[in-house]
Design a protein around this motif. Structure first.
Motif, short mmCIF file in Angstrom:
data_model
loop_
_atom_site.label_atom_id
_atom_site.label_comp_id
_atom_site.label_asym_id
_atom_site.label_seq_id
_atom_site.Cartn_x
_atom_site.Cartn_y
_atom_site.Cartn_z
N GLU A 1 -6.74 2.59 7.58
CA GLU A 1 -5.42 3.13 7.87
C GLU A 1 -4.76 3.71 6.65
O GLU A 1 -4.25 4.71 6.95
CB GLU A 1 -4.65 1.78 8.34
CG GLU A 1 -5.04 1.30 9.60
CD GLU A 1 -4.52 -0.03 10.20
OE1 GLU A 1 -4.46 -0.36 11.12
OE2 GLU A 1 -4.10 -0.76 9.15
N VAL A 2 -4.84 3.27 5.48
CA VAL A 2 -3.79 4.06 4.44
C VAL A 2 -4.92 4.98 3.85
O VAL A 2 -4.07 5.99 3.52
CB VAL A 2 -3.75 2.76 3.29
CG1 VAL A 2 -2.74 1.64 3.80
CG2 VAL A 2 -5.13 2.41 2.58
N SER A 3 -5.96 5.10 3.95
CA SER A 3 -6.77 6.18 3.37
C SER A 3 -6.32 7.32 4.32
O SER A 3 -6.49 8.48 3.78
CB SER A 3 -7.99 6.03 3.12
OG SER A 3 -9.01 5.66 4.51
N VAL B 1 -0.17 8.93 1.51
CA VAL B 1 -0.95 8.34 0.59
C VAL B 1 -1.87 9.26 -0.27
O VAL B 1 -1.75 8.88 -1.58
CB VAL B 1 -1.77 7.17 1.36
CG1 VAL B 1 -2.62 6.53 -0.14
CG2 VAL B 1 -0.76 5.76 1.74
N ALA C 1 2.93 2.59 2.17
CA ALA C 1 2.17 2.58 3.44
C ALA C 1 1.46 1.04 3.22
O ALA C 1 1.56 0.42 2.02
CB ALA C 1 1.17 3.46 3.54
N GLU C 2 0.99 0.49 4.47
CA GLU C 2 0.32 -0.66 4.36
C GLU C 2 -0.55 -1.04 5.53
O GLU C 2 -0.37 -0.21 6.53
CB GLU C 2 1.44 -2.02 4.48
CG GLU C 2 0.82 -3.31 4.32
CD GLU C 2 1.71 -4.42 4.09
OE1 GLU C 2 2.26 -4.71 2.96
OE2 GLU C 2 2.22 -4.90 5.44
N THR D 1 -6.08 -6.22 3.32
CA THR D 1 -4.84 -5.58 3.67
C THR D 1 -4.53 -5.03 2.14
O THR D 1 -4.78 -5.44 1.19
CB THR D 1 -3.70 -6.39 3.99
OG1 THR D 1 -4.05 -7.27 5.17
CG2 THR D 1 -2.55 -5.78 4.07
N TYR E 1 -7.99 -0.55 4.75
CA TYR E 1 -8.54 0.71 3.87
C TYR E 1 -8.29 1.99 4.68
O TYR E 1 -8.03 3.12 4.53
CB TYR E 1 -9.59 0.33 3.34
CG TYR E 1 -10.01 1.56 2.40
CD1 TYR E 1 -9.50 1.78 1.22
CD2 TYR E 1 -11.07 2.70 2.94
CE1 TYR E 1 -9.84 2.89 0.38
CE2 TYR E 1 -11.34 3.59 2.13
CZ TYR E 1 -10.73 4.00 0.94
OH TYR E 1 -10.95 4.93 0.27
N ASP F 1 -3.77 8.02 5.76
CA ASP F 1 -2.13 8.24 5.63
C ASP F 1 -2.03 9.44 4.70
O ASP F 1 -2.26 9.44 3.59
CB ASP F 1 -1.61 7.33 5.14
CG ASP F 1 0.02 7.37 5.38
OD1 ASP F 1 0.61 8.38 5.09
OD2 ASP F 1 0.67 6.48 5.83
N THR G 1 -1.34 -2.89 0.31
CA THR G 1 -0.01 -2.35 0.31
C THR G 1 -0.01 -1.14 -0.90
O THR G 1 -0.45 -1.50 -2.08
CB THR G 1 0.86 -3.38 -0.12
OG1 THR G 1 0.99 -4.30 0.85
CG2 THR G 1 2.37 -2.93 -0.19
N VAL G 2 0.42 -0.02 -0.59
CA VAL G 2 0.56 1.20 -1.29
C VAL G 2 2.13 1.20 -1.72
O VAL G 2 2.94 1.23 -1.01
CB VAL G 2 0.35 2.46 -0.65
CG1 VAL G 2 0.29 3.54 -1.80
CG2 VAL G 2 -1.13 2.31 -0.04
#
Length: 255
Positions: free
Chosen positions: A235-237, A242, A229-230, A218, A233, A239, A220-221
């Motif tokens: 998912e957040v990459s 982000v 974002a959380e 997991t 990888y 976004d 957390t950015v």
């Protein structure tokens, strides 16, 4: 505290310095047994978060829970005794001692006794055997009696992980574990983190996105002290917020 699988949780965690809010209402949930990465641009509040979790700083407001118990007001030593052990951004080993002596210090701290070379021979033999096991776990057994100052930077960071393991951590907080390393050391320490994560929980601040992508469960950015974002990888990459936060070369590495 919601969810029995959470080892660490913060609720609206906030830290202000003379009117500047470095961490602003952060809700963090770290699952037991996970590798959880805390990332963000410079000045995002990552290190301040670490300092709040280990009580090197006192929150302005908000709550911190460890293993279902609120620890917001606990002292740093109390946090460590519960098994929250932090490895620092700059290598924190004793260069004039050997690696095995460094690990012995960690083991004796974990036992709540001072490091005394004149302790009983039986006790030292038992502790040395355990220290050698830990050095073997991080790939340093052959350097056990060398001078720590003569080790490579990557090996010193591996030794720091061994001394952290000597404290029998339930939750390991790793602050930029690969900072300043060449590719070979980065790969070695990344594999080591993955290896020692078995049966433990790791929360790490890390700037190298390739490492984050490779081993994190997991992410957390943070941006400007808030959770941007959380997720995984992937998912957040994906976004766009982000990507915008990182910009330039780093945003390219986010895919």
């Amino acid at each position: 505290m919601a969810g029995g699988d959470l080892i660490l949780e913060t609720k609206r965690l906030t830290k202000a310095f003379n009117g500047f809010t470095a961490v602003n209402g952060v809700d963090l949930s770290v699952r037991r047994g996970a590798i959880h990465a805390l990332i963000g641009p410079n000045g995002a509040g990552k290190t301040t978060c670490f300092n709040l979790l280990t009580k090197f700083l006192t929150p302005t407001s908000g709550q911190i829970f460890f293993d279902g118990i609120e620890i917001t007001g606990a002292a740093p030593a109390s946090i460590a005794r519960r098994g929250v052990i932090r490895s620092f951004q700059i290598s924190a080993v004793f260069p004039h001692l050997s690696p095995v002596e460094n690990v012995l210090i960690g083991l004796q701290r974990g036992l709540g006794v001072s490091f005394r070379f004149w302790s009983s021979g039986r006790m030292l033999a038992r502790l040395r055997a355990r220290a050698l096991e830990l050095l073997d776990e991080v790939g340093l057994a052959r350097y056990a009696d060398a001078k720590t100052a003569d080790l490579s930077y990557g090996h010193k960071r591996a030794l720091e992980i061994a001394t952290t393991l000597a404290m029998d951590p339930v939750l390991m907080l790793l602050d930029e574990p690969t900072q300043g390393m060449g590719h070979e050391d980065v790969d070695r320490v990344t594999a080591l983190i993955k290896k020692v994560s078995a049966g433990r929980t790791i929360l790490m601040v890390e700037h190298n996105m390739k490492i984050v992508a490779r081993i994190s469960d997991t992410i957390t950015v943070l941006q400007r002290g808030e959770v941007l974002a959380e997720g995984s990888y992937a998912e957040v990459s994906a976004d766009p917020r982000v990507k915008e936060a990182y910009m330039g070369a780093e945003s390219e590495s986010l895919g």
